[in-house]
Design an enzyme around this catalytic site. Structure first.
Site, PDB file in Angstrom:
ATOM      1  N   GLU A 130       0.855  -1.185   0.000  1.00 20.03           N
ATOM      2  CA  GLU A 130       0.000   0.000   0.000  1.00 20.03           C
ATOM      3  C   GLU A 130       0.890   1.234   0.000  1.00 20.03           C
ATOM      4  O   GLU A 130       1.902   1.245   0.680  1.00 20.03           O
ATOM      5  CB  GLU A 130      -0.843   0.050   1.290  1.00 20.03           C
ATOM      6  CG  GLU A 130      -1.691  -1.166   1.527  1.00 20.03           C
ATOM      7  CD  GLU A 130      -2.144  -1.247   2.990  1.00 20.03           C
ATOM      8  OE1 GLU A 130      -2.152  -0.223   3.689  1.00 20.03           O
ATOM      9  OE2 GLU A 130      -2.473  -2.365   3.423  1.00 20.03           O
ATOM     10  N   ASP A 138       1.417  10.245   3.589  1.00 18.93           N
ATOM     11  CA  ASP A 138       2.049  11.169   4.523  1.00 18.93           C
ATOM     12  C   ASP A 138       0.971  12.059   5.138  1.00 18.93           C
ATOM     13  O   ASP A 138       0.687  13.140   4.671  1.00 18.93           O
ATOM     14  CB  ASP A 138       3.090  12.008   3.774  1.00 18.93           C
ATOM     15  CG  ASP A 138       4.136  12.548   4.713  1.00 18.93           C
ATOM     16  OD1 ASP A 138       4.096  12.204   5.917  1.00 18.93           O
ATOM     17  OD2 ASP A 138       4.986  13.322   4.255  1.00 18.93           O
ATOM     18  N   CYS A 170      27.315  25.461  32.747  1.00 20.98           N
ATOM     19  CA  CYS A 170      27.740  25.682  34.138  1.00 20.98           C
ATOM     20  C   CYS A 170      29.255  25.686  34.291  1.00 20.98           C
ATOM     21  O   CYS A 170      29.764  25.837  35.384  1.00 20.98           O
ATOM     22  CB  CYS A 170      27.118  24.641  35.053  1.00 20.98           C
ATOM     23  SG  CYS A 170      27.861  23.007  34.860  1.00 20.98           S
ATOM     24  N   CYS A 209      23.644  21.254  37.379  1.00 23.40           N
ATOM     25  CA  CYS A 209      23.822  22.153  36.221  1.00 23.40           C
ATOM     26  C   CYS A 209      22.444  22.648  35.785  1.00 23.40           C
ATOM     27  O   CYS A 209      21.518  21.851  35.630  1.00 23.40           O
ATOM     28  CB  CYS A 209      24.489  21.396  35.084  1.00 23.40           C
ATOM     29  SG  CYS A 209      24.503  22.274  33.502  1.00 23.40           S
ATOM     30  N   LYS A 240      10.813   3.248   2.334  1.00 19.02           N
ATOM     31  CA  LYS A 240      10.744   4.676   2.028  1.00 19.02           C
ATOM     32  C   LYS A 240      11.323   5.022   0.658  1.00 19.02           C
ATOM     33  O   LYS A 240      12.255   4.370   0.192  1.00 19.02           O
ATOM     34  CB  LYS A 240      11.539   5.457   3.088  1.00 19.02           C
ATOM     35  CG  LYS A 240      10.978   5.349   4.493  1.00 19.02           C
ATOM     36  CD  LYS A 240       9.751   6.204   4.628  1.00 19.02           C
ATOM     37  CE  LYS A 240       9.229   6.270   6.040  1.00 19.02           C
ATOM     38  NZ  LYS A 240       9.956   7.187   6.895  1.00 19.02           N
ATOM     39  N   TYR A 287      -6.705   1.595   6.851  1.00 13.03           N
ATOM     40  CA  TYR A 287      -5.838   0.496   6.417  1.00 13.03           C
ATOM     41  C   TYR A 287      -5.695  -0.637   7.436  1.00 13.03           C
ATOM     42  O   TYR A 287      -4.977  -1.585   7.194  1.00 13.03           O
ATOM     43  CB  TYR A 287      -4.461   0.994   6.013  1.00 13.03           C
ATOM     44  CG  TYR A 287      -3.831   1.979   6.994  1.00 13.03           C
ATOM     45  CD1 TYR A 287      -3.497   1.580   8.280  1.00 13.03           C
ATOM     46  CD2 TYR A 287      -3.574   3.293   6.623  1.00 13.03           C
ATOM     47  CE1 TYR A 287      -2.930   2.466   9.174  1.00 13.03           C
ATOM     48  CE2 TYR A 287      -3.004   4.195   7.509  1.00 13.03           C
ATOM     49  CZ  TYR A 287      -2.688   3.772   8.780  1.00 13.03           C
ATOM     50  OH  TYR A 287      -2.135   4.651   9.667  1.00 13.03           O
ATOM     51  N   CYS A 313      31.521  22.605  30.383  1.00 18.44           N
ATOM     52  CA  CYS A 313      30.097  22.671  30.066  1.00 18.44           C
ATOM     53  C   CYS A 313      29.737  24.099  29.661  1.00 18.44           C
ATOM     54  O   CYS A 313      30.038  25.036  30.399  1.00 18.44           O
ATOM     55  CB  CYS A 313      29.271  22.248  31.282  1.00 18.44           C
ATOM     56  SG  CYS A 313      27.512  22.550  31.089  1.00 18.44           S
ATOM     57  N   CYS A 372      28.263  16.596  31.071  1.00 18.04           N
ATOM     58  CA  CYS A 372      28.528  17.514  32.165  1.00 18.04           C
ATOM     59  C   CYS A 372      28.175  16.738  33.429  1.00 18.04           C
ATOM     60  O   CYS A 372      27.041  16.302  33.589  1.00 18.04           O
ATOM     61  CB  CYS A 372      27.645  18.753  32.023  1.00 18.04           C
ATOM     62  SG  CYS A 372      27.535  19.693  33.545  1.00 18.04           S
ATOM     63  N   LYS A 401       2.421   4.511   1.235  1.00 21.03           N
ATOM     64  CA  LYS A 401       2.491   5.061   2.586  1.00 21.03           C
ATOM     65  C   LYS A 401       2.071   6.523   2.504  1.00 21.03           C
ATOM     66  O   LYS A 401       2.745   7.343   1.889  1.00 21.03           O
ATOM     67  CB  LYS A 401       3.901   4.936   3.148  1.00 21.03           C
ATOM     68  CG  LYS A 401       3.984   5.378   4.587  1.00 21.03           C
ATOM     69  CD  LYS A 401       5.321   5.010   5.187  1.00 21.03           C
ATOM     70  CE  LYS A 401       5.365   5.283   6.670  1.00 21.03           C
ATOM     71  NZ  LYS A 401       5.121   6.696   7.009  1.00 21.03           N
TER      72      LYS A 401
HETATM   73  S1  IVH Z   1      -0.065   0.337   8.781  1.00 17.89           S
HETATM   74  C1  IVH Z   1       0.556  -1.679  12.786  1.00 17.89           C
HETATM   75  N1  IVH Z   1      -0.474   1.364   6.415  1.00 17.89           N
HETATM   76  O1  IVH Z   1       2.810   5.218   8.791  1.00 17.89           O
HETATM   77  C2  IVH Z   1       0.790  -0.996  11.499  1.00 17.89           C
HETATM   78  N2  IVH Z   1       0.483   2.750   8.092  1.00 17.89           N
HETATM   79  O2  IVH Z   1       5.376   4.751  10.344  1.00 17.89           O
HETATM   80  C3  IVH Z   1       0.018   0.261  11.401  1.00 17.89           C
HETATM   81  N3  IVH Z   1       0.898   5.045   7.379  1.00 17.89           N
HETATM   82  O3  IVH Z   1       1.665   5.345  12.092  1.00 17.89           O
HETATM   83  C4  IVH Z   1       0.400   1.088  10.274  1.00 17.89           C
HETATM   84  N4  IVH Z   1       0.139   4.816   5.330  1.00 17.89           N
HETATM   85  O4  IVH Z   1       0.469   6.734  10.323  1.00 17.89           O
HETATM   86  C5  IVH Z   1      -0.012   1.576   7.652  1.00 17.89           C
HETATM   87  N5  IVH Z   1      -0.929   2.144   4.294  1.00 17.89           N
HETATM   88  C6  IVH Z   1      -0.480   2.361   5.527  1.00 17.89           C
HETATM   89  C7  IVH Z   1       0.010   3.621   5.937  1.00 17.89           C
HETATM   90  C8  IVH Z   1       0.493   3.770   7.233  1.00 17.89           C
HETATM   91  C9  IVH Z   1       0.668   5.647   6.218  1.00 17.89           C
HETATM   92  C10 IVH Z   1       1.509   5.688   8.558  1.00 17.89           C
HETATM   93  C11 IVH Z   1       0.783   5.458   9.856  1.00 17.89           C
HETATM   94  C12 IVH Z   1       1.777   4.855  10.791  1.00 17.89           C
HETATM   95  C13 IVH Z   1       3.061   5.265  10.169  1.00 17.89           C
HETATM   96  C14 IVH Z   1       4.127   4.275  10.555  1.00 17.89           C
END
Ligand code: IVH
Length: 670
Positions: free
Chosen positions: A113, A117, A413, A433, A316, A228, A410, A428, A115
């Site tokens: 899937e 943002d 301090c 401090c 990523k 998801y 430091c 330190c 990811k």
């Molecule tokens: S699954 C237990 N699926 O990525 C697994 N996460 O770094 C739950 N995210 O906190 C996450 N797209 O906010 C999953 N297709 C996707 C996602 C996704 C974005 C985010 C989510 C998670 C973060 C993890």
């Protein structure tokens, strides 16, 4: 009157149906104008008959009255984050790790899937009705953002039930709230034309909008969601992640259409390359690919570490990179006394965010990269990862640039700095401090700790003026002392005092975390609170008792023991727990009942043949039990494999219950 009521109901259902057709099925039946007309009619009718407004009316998407602050919500199943991969080898290693863990050579298929943002949220549906929505927070406790979520058109107030996809009484859905790129561009254009500051990226808008105390603002932002995951997919009876998506869609929830099943890792890699090519054509911002083991049965067997599920990986995309110039290297002193060099750079936009500072971690790191003041450096930022200096452009180094070295004293301090032989940090050593004092207090006040309003600037002032020296002093501050501070009127002083008062009704987890014991983060604070229940019990714990807790290693146990036995800390703890302050430290709810190993401490000895030790540990934990490393009078059950060691003998001496691996498996099946 009845007629009005009927018309209102008709309109609500029609609007609901059109929303669905438009947003979920992308096949609208009416024009936008026709839709607007229906909506206006409903609004007018409700306006003249306010007694008929229902909380689930589509008109309520415009947002409710502002609230003062968000309540905390505990996630029944923690919201974990994902392990990251950056190269194809990481994905190959991900599969090897899974196969080793499961002791299998069989083929595994994956759901992939994009990811997204955005911002992770949890939606709770009870009997199909949206009851609550929360942010991820620290994974265990988030903020109640129900009112804001209710403004999002693609979050249904009611799920659609069908005979083939029944929903459970309580459903915890996880997803990502985000803003589409076209909406984002439109919003920024509008803001620019009004002379308002523009947003850096869609993620910031989504996150800022969900944190609005006034949900009417959220309603203007046109956010959307992709769902998801659900909290306990195995309980639903779905067999695969793919099938889960099917369920989500039939219930009326949005699941990403750009997801796919891949039969092998080479297929996953091909999908990734393709997605990377076409990511700029997508309607939303993506920062990588999430790879999930498709069969739910395998997901359950794999379980999770304290941070991430073992069955998923975030692969990523290459991070955004830019060049900039280092103007200075500052040395900061943290709460543990560690000195951290930080590069201060000419501000530069990296992947939509302005960056001007990047941590250089420690002296070794600065030497390895050889970063000097005046250097041109390559800076990178990957989605949610903090900015980092990748390398120095040596050709562009000015002749005058001198190598960096840690100060001998430091910067706060002036104490002589030390570096222990097995540590990378310079420290330190002065426990009094001001930097450490401030750091401790700020940590104690932070969101995951006592959650007291007020930031570093306020703490700076209070410490510098000698008004406070440790966290306990906060509770004895007087209104006059506060209102005499610059930028602090009577009103702000009163707010701060109120926040202090509110913070007293807290949890043991927050309190333990807030003490800032080295190696004790939110997760371990929770483990300790669950184990000891009351703070006094933790104070009396001895190292062996701590190490018996599966997740506490010797280093961590040592750190806890030395913290509570340090006389200064003891003093502080006595003051903090005194009746004059009156903190209420609520123990975490224990998971009891149903599960076969609820609250039992299990010890494993000898070689297991049907599963790895790691898997056994996961299965014990998910059955409500704990795994301990050694046998003691606190052990409830000993599982013996092949060639057991001394532990079996000791179990015999103590007369403990001992079972075989077969019996153990049968017990877990119950
Ligand atoms: S699954 C237990 N699926 O990525 C697994 N996460 O770094 C739950 N995210 O906190 C996450 N797209 O906010 C999953 N297709 C996707 C996602 C996704 C974005 C985010 C989510 C998670 C973060 C993890």
């Amino acid at each position: 009157m009845d007629e009005v009521k009927r018309r209102i109901e008709f309109l609500r259902e029609e609007i609901h149906r059109h929303n669905r057709l438009y947003y979920l099925e992308q096949s609208p039946e009416v024009s936008d104008a026709e839709y607007d007309r229906l909506f206006q009619e409903l609004k007018d009718l409700e306006g003249s008959h306010p007694e008929l407004i229902a909380t689930d009316s589509p008109t309520q998407r415009v947002g409710a009255e502002p609230q003062e602050k968000f309540a905390s919500v505990e996630h029944v199943v923690p919201m974990l984050s994902l392990d990251n991969g950056f190269a194809e080898e990481d994905v190959i290693e991900f599969e090897s790790r899974i196969k080793r863990f499961l002791k299998t050579e069989e083929k595994i298929n994956y759901m992939v899937e994009p990811k997204i943002d955005g911002v992770a949220v949890e939606l709770i549906y009870e009997s199909g009705e949206l009851k609550q929505a929360s942010t991820r927070g620290n994974g265990y406790v988030g903020e109640d953002i129900t009112r804001n979520i209710r403004t999002i058109l693609t979050v249904p107030y009611t799920l659609t039930e069908r005979p083939e996809t029944p929903f459970p009484d309580r459903l915890e859905v996880r997803g990502e709230v985000y803003m589409q790129l076209d909406e984002f561009a439109g919003l920024n254009q509008e803001r620019e034309s009004k002379g308002l500051p523009v947003f850096a990226n869609p993620r910031n808008v989504a996150s800022g909008s969900l944190r609005q105390l006034d949900a009417r603002v959220t309603a203007t932002r046109r956010l959307t969601i992709f769902c998801y995951a659900v909290a306990r997919p195995e309980a639903l009876g779905v067999k695969t992640q793919y099938e889960l998506f099917k369920y989500l869609r039939l219930w009326g929830l949005r699941a990403n259409p750009d997801a796919a099943v891949c039969e092998s890792i080479p297929d996953v890699l091909a999908f990734y390359r393709d997605l990377d090519q076409r990511r700029h054509e997508l309607a939303y911002e993506v920062d990588g690919l999430v790879i999930k083991v498709n069969p739910i049965s395998l997901q359950t067997r794999l379980g999770a570490t304290t941070r991430n599920p073992r069955w998923a990986l975030a692969f990523k995309f290459a991070p955004a990179q830019e060049f900039t110039v280092v103007r200075s290297i500052e040395v900061q002193v943290g709460r543990t006394g560690a000195l951290t060099p930080v590069a201060i750079m000419a501000p530069v936009q990296v992947g939509g965010v302005t960056v001007q500072r990047a941590t250089l971690h420690n002296e070794d790191e600065v030497k390895r990269k050889d970063v000097r003041v005046g250097d041109t450096v390559l800076l990178q930022r990957a989605g949610d990862v903090i900015p980092e200096v990748v390398e120095v452009v040596k050709e562009r180094r000015p002749e005058t640039a001198v190598p960096f070295s840690m100060p001998l004293n430091c910067p706060v301090c002036d104490s002589e700095v030390v570096r222990l032989p097995d540590e990378s940090a310079h420290r330190c050593p002065n426990a009094t401090c001001p930097a450490q004092t401030k750091g401790h207090i700020i940590h104690f006040m932070s969101k995951n700790a006592l959650d007291i309003a007020g930031g570093p600037k306020l703490v700076d002032l209070l410490v510098d003026r000698g008004l406070i020296n440790d966290p306990s002093d906060l509770f004895f501050l007087q209104p006059e002392e506060l209102s005499s501070l610059p930028h602090m009127g009577e009103k702000s002083a009163a707010n701060f005092l109120e926040s202090l008062e509110d913070s007293k009704d807290t949890t043991l987890v927050r309190f333990i975390y807030g003490l800032g014991i080295r190696h004790v983060g939110v997760h371990l604070a929770r483990v300790l609170a669950e184990r000891f229940g009351v703070f006094e019990a933790l104070l009396e714990a001895v190292a062996e008792e701590l190490e018996e807790i599966g997740e506490v290693g010797p280093k961590c146990a040592g750190s806890i023991i030395s913290f509570v036995n340090n006389p200064r800390n003891r003093d502080l703890l006595n003051r903090l727990t005194s009746p004059e302050i009156g903190l209420i430290l609520k123990a975490p709810a224990r998971r009891t009942g149903e599960t076969p190993l609820a609250d039992k401490t299990v010890v494993l000895t000898g070689g297991l043949t049907r599963m790895t030790r790691e898997e056994a540990r996961v299965r014990i934990q998910s059955a409500g039990g704990r795994v301990a490393g050694s046998v003691s009078k606190n052990t409830d059950l000993v599982v013996v494999g092949e060639n057991p060691g001394k532990k079996l003998q000791k179990a015999g001496e103590l007369g403990l219950e001992v079972i075989s691996e077969e019996e153990f498996l049968a017990m877990l099946k119950e």
